[in-house]
Design an enzyme around this catalytic site. Structure first.
Site, PDB file in Angstrom:
ATOM      1  N   ASP A 224       0.818  -1.218   0.000  1.00 53.68           N
ATOM      2  CA  ASP A 224       0.000   0.000   0.000  1.00 53.68           C
ATOM      3  C   ASP A 224       0.851   1.267   0.000  1.00 53.68           C
ATOM      4  O   ASP A 224       2.067   1.211   0.211  1.00 53.68           O
ATOM      5  CB  ASP A 224      -0.953  -0.006   1.205  1.00 53.68           C
TER       6      ASP A 224
ATOM      7  N   ASN B 288      -7.723  -2.410  14.041  1.00 53.03           N
ATOM      8  CA  ASN B 288      -9.102  -2.731  13.656  1.00 53.03           C
ATOM      9  C   ASN B 288      -9.164  -3.932  12.720  1.00 53.03           C
ATOM     10  O   ASN B 288     -10.175  -4.161  12.065  1.00 53.03           O
ATOM     11  CB  ASN B 288      -9.778  -1.515  13.009  1.00 53.03           C
TER      12      ASN B 288
ATOM     13  N   HIS C 184      -7.274  -4.423  10.042  1.00 50.34           N
ATOM     14  CA  HIS C 184      -6.962  -4.204   8.625  1.00 50.34           C
ATOM     15  C   HIS C 184      -5.677  -4.909   8.230  1.00 50.34           C
ATOM     16  O   HIS C 184      -4.768  -5.085   9.039  1.00 50.34           O
ATOM     17  CB  HIS C 184      -6.973  -2.717   8.243  1.00 50.34           C
TER      18      HIS C 184
ATOM     19  N   GLU D  38      -9.658  -1.658   5.145  1.00 46.78           N
ATOM     20  CA  GLU D  38     -10.345  -1.329   6.392  1.00 46.78           C
ATOM     21  C   GLU D  38     -11.599  -2.205   6.580  1.00 46.78           C
ATOM     22  O   GLU D  38     -12.040  -2.861   5.627  1.00 46.78           O
ATOM     23  CB  GLU D  38     -10.760   0.152   6.352  1.00 46.78           C
TER      24      GLU D  38
HETATM   25  C1  GLP Z   1      -0.315   0.411   8.500  1.00 46.75           C
HETATM   26  C2  GLP Z   1      -0.075  -0.397   7.237  1.00 46.75           C
HETATM   27  C3  GLP Z   1      -0.377  -1.847   7.460  1.00 46.75           C
HETATM   28  C4  GLP Z   1       0.317  -2.323   8.719  1.00 46.75           C
HETATM   29  C5  GLP Z   1      -0.230  -1.574   9.905  1.00 46.75           C
HETATM   30  C6  GLP Z   1       0.306  -2.065  11.234  1.00 46.75           C
HETATM   31  O1  GLP Z   1      -1.629   0.763   8.671  1.00 46.75           O
HETATM   32  N1  GLP Z   1      -0.833   0.053   6.125  1.00 46.75           N
HETATM   33  O2  GLP Z   1       0.046  -2.601   6.324  1.00 46.75           O
HETATM   34  O3  GLP Z   1       0.109  -3.697   8.881  1.00 46.75           O
HETATM   35  O4  GLP Z   1       0.133  -0.226   9.702  1.00 46.75           O
HETATM   36  O5  GLP Z   1       1.383  -1.309  11.640  1.00 46.75           O
HETATM   37  P1  GLP Z   1       2.355  -1.656  12.840  1.00 46.75           P
HETATM   38  O6  GLP Z   1       3.178  -2.811  12.375  1.00 46.75           O
HETATM   39  O7  GLP Z   1       3.180  -0.419  13.000  1.00 46.75           O
HETATM   40  O8  GLP Z   1       1.527  -1.960  14.005  1.00 46.75           O
END
Ligand code: GLP
Length: 240
Positions: free
Chosen positions: A66, A134, A136, A141
């Site tokens: 993404d 949440n 995702h 989402e």
């Molecule tokens: C962002 C990314 C996700 C990732 C998430 C979790 O929202 N788009 O791909 O999995 O963060 O992040 P973290 O690993 O910092 O908890």
């Protein structure tokens, strides 16, 4: 779906070894890559493995999950910048083989061309995922369709607030992103999900029960035939 509870260090070691073995078995493999804080230790181990001549990325192709809409590779909060800074600048990957969703696409018709590129490359062999609070995955989402391909999405308030820690002001967090869809993710041949920290207990609980629901996008992974989930063991006390 296989679930492992390990320490952060063990998870980083296991996951980086899976990726290194994949590259050793197939030097021109296709990797799917994630951002966020969870994969950072894995990327450091991949850099270390490259530096000690254990692995070469010169024929590897990558597809990131993404990107925020409107951020370019020079913006320190873009995922282009993150990937260059935390992995690509430190390994021998051919820059032509790097693919990251474009944060400047105008339409979903343009965004979905990313799936054609993945297909042309032969599909993703191993896809690394992190987990949002949440539930995702990528930036899919809650209530995203399970049949979604790459598309432009609106970020939830929860995600904007969670990711504000990387920005100097919550108002600077983009409200939209370009993300692989849930079907694009499920098309990967092998999926590895990393869950670090205690702040994702609700999503982990949903992942560990038997239900599959669009309210928790990660629950679709239960249907994948080759998905391994690595959950940091500090979370166990909070669950059981
Ligand atoms: C962002 C990314 C996700 C990732 C998430 C979790 O929202 N788009 O791909 O999995 O963060 O992040 P973290 O690993 O910092 O908890």
């Amino acid at each position: 779906m296989k679930v492992n509870f390990l320490s952060k260090g063990e998870i980083e070691k296991e996951v980086s070894n899976i990726i290194i073995d994949e590259i050793k078995n197939n030097p021109s493999c296709v990797l799917g890559l994630a951002t966020g804080s969870s994969p950072l230790g894995v990327y450091q181990r991949l850099i270390d493995a490259y530096r000690s001549n254990m692995v070469s990325f010169k024929d590897v192709t990558t597809f990131n999950l993404d990107e925020y809409m409107g951020l370019d590779e020079y913006d320190i909060n873009s995922y282009h910048y993150y990937m260059n800074h935390n992995l690509f600048n430190h390994i021998d990957i051919n820059k032509d083989n790097i693919h990251i969703p474009n944060g400047f696409v105008k339409t979903d018709e343009e965004a979905v061309l990313y799936d054609d590129e993945i297909l042309k490359a032969g599909g993703i062999d191993v896809l690394l995922l992190g987990l949002g609070k949440n539930g995702h995955i990528g930036f899919n989402e809650p209530y995203t369709s399970f049949s979604s391909l790459s598309h432009i999405t609106c970020l939830s308030e929860q995600t904007i607030n969670d990711n504000a820690r990387f920005f100097d002001d919550v108002k600077k967090v983009p409200s939209r992103a370009n993300t692989m869809g849930l079907k694009s993710i499920m098309n990967a041949k092998k999926i590895i999900l990393i869950v670090l920290g205690c702040n994702k207990i609700d999503a982990v609980n949903e992942l560990l029960n038997d239900e599959i629901s669009v309210k928790w996008p990660c629950t679709i992974l239960k249907k994948h035939l080759n998905c391994t989930v690595f959950i940091e063991n500090v979370i166990i006390d909070s669950i059981f």
